[in-house]
Design an enzyme around this catalytic site. Structure first.
Site, PDB file in Angstrom:
ATOM      1  CD  GLU A 179      -2.926  -1.180   2.291  1.00 42.68           C
ATOM      2  OE1 GLU A 179      -2.745  -0.374   3.228  1.00 42.68           O
ATOM      3  OE2 GLU A 179      -3.873  -1.982   2.262  1.00 42.68           O
ATOM      4  CD  GLU A 295      -4.567  -5.963   3.754  1.00 40.21           C
ATOM      5  OE1 GLU A 295      -5.396  -5.246   4.355  1.00 40.21           O
ATOM      6  OE2 GLU A 295      -3.346  -5.734   3.721  1.00 40.21           O
TER       7      GLU A 295
END
Length: 384
Positions: A179, A295
């Site tokens: 991320e 995720e």
């Protein structure tokens, strides 16, 4: 550069394990990111992806291939980032094993894979480890600058990690600093250029240490508001095997006060998928690389709605054919932002139903052959 990862499903038979499987996807007999909540202040506007090839209607007997980077042609790997790093309670609750388990380590940790990762590999699971640009050996896990990585200040621990992964002798998913496009990370640990240089430094070092079984997974948030940041963070096709992002619904999440309404699993994954397919090539990103939803999950949106959010996942996956792996984030950001499967019986029931679908139940025969795919490739020669 001496070597590069395989691009997508290996077209040459030498780089893939092919088999004929009878009854692929038979359902089992019994039916029983810590920082991922960060994102832009405004919710993205989603668009649905057009339907592509569907797995529905395929004959029970088919040729299934698994490349040396673990991309299956016959379904999707099913996995989790488990609560308190213990996957067994989740597996027991939903009545199936996870194909992939996500673990979190620091760049300063030499003993990677650790005992936990080694045990899961020995038990037949694939492991995906995110190597954070943080000092996990220090209290509070302080972040470090990308410039320190580029300067080689963590090369000793990185070499030890590479040797440990190489010794396993099985394919092993690795991400560096997931991320990097998120608001808490972007331009905080260094510039996008420095992120790319750090990524390449780590991959090159791993390769020099013989960790050719490392499968490199570039992971971003997938937020529509962050998509324009991706070109500057792309390490290059020779340094990435899988492309990954997150697919969350955060209704009522206390850390996301601007989140109004509910986003389905499809609405959460579609913007990045469409961007990669449409815009990726002009930025040098190969849209044929396999995709991993690194995720995913939803907060409590009501009994029926929560169950349906998870139960609908296999149907969606059939419409997005580049997605070949999915992991649930079985954890919580805060008491008001809880994604734990075990904390909500409707989430558990929906996730259990989804996990029984044939599309996310690759046969054990495919899993076993996947474990040998990389080993077979070693006798083929260098990747171009």
């Amino acid at each position: 550069m001496d070597r590069g990862p395989v691009r997508g499903m290996a077209a040459a038979g030498a780089l893939a394990v092919a088999l004929t499987v009878t009854g692929v996807g038979d359902a089992p007999e019994s039916a029983t990111g810590p920082e991922s909540a960060t994102g832009p202040d405004e919710r993205p506007v989603h668009r649905s992806a057009p339907p592509t090839a569907s797995f529905l209607g395929m004959p029970a007997e088919l040729a299934c291939t698994v490349s040396d980077i673990l991309e299956p042609s016959c379904g999707v790997w099913w996995g989790a980032s488990p609560y308190r790093d213990d996957v067994e309670p989740l597996e027991s609750a939903v009545g199936r094993d996870m194909d992939i388990v996500y673990t979190w380590r620091g760049i300063d940790q030499a003993h990677v894979p650790g005992e936990r990762e080694r045990r899961m590999v020995a038990e037949g699971r694939f492991v995906h480890t995110n190597i954070e640009a943080r000092r996990f050996e220090r209290q509070g896990h302080p972040a470090i600058d990308y410039a320190d990585i580029i300067a080689g200040r963590f090369d000793d621990s990185l070499r030890a990690q590479a040797r440990g992964i190489a010794e396993l002798g099985v394919p092993y998913f690795v991400t560096f600093d997931h991320e990097a496009d998120g608001n808490q990370r972007y331009n905080n640990r260094g510039t996008p250029e420095e992120f790319v240089r750090s990524w390449r430094h780590i991959v090159d070092l791993y390769r020099r240490e013989g960790a050719d079984n490392a499968i490199w997974v570039w992971n971003v948030t997938g937020w529509e508001g962050n998509l324009d940041r991706l070109p500057g963070l792309w390490p290059g096709n020779d340094y990435v095997d899988w492309i990954s992002w997150e697919a969350y619904n955060m209704t009522h999440c206390d850390t996301m006060p601007h989140w109004d309404g509910v986003d389905s699993f499809e609405e959460a994954l579609a913007p990045a998928y469409e961007w990669i397919q449409r815009e990726g090539p002009r930025h040098g990103i190969d849209p044929d690389k396999p995709v991993m939803i690194g995720e995913m999950g939803t907060t409590d949106i009501g009994p029926r709605e929560t169950l349906r959010w998870y139960a609908d996942i296999p149907r969606v996956l059939r419409e997005y054919e580049r997605v070949r792996a999915v992991k649930v984030w079985d954890n919580k950001v805060s008491s008001g932002c809880d994604f734990r499967i075990g904390a909500n019986r409707f989430a558990r029931q929906g996730f259990e139903m989804a996990g029984r679908d044939p599309y996310v139940n690759l046969p054990d025969r495919v899993r076993r052959l996947a474990e040998y795919a990389h080993g077979r490739d070693q006798g083929v020669g260098d990747h171009d």
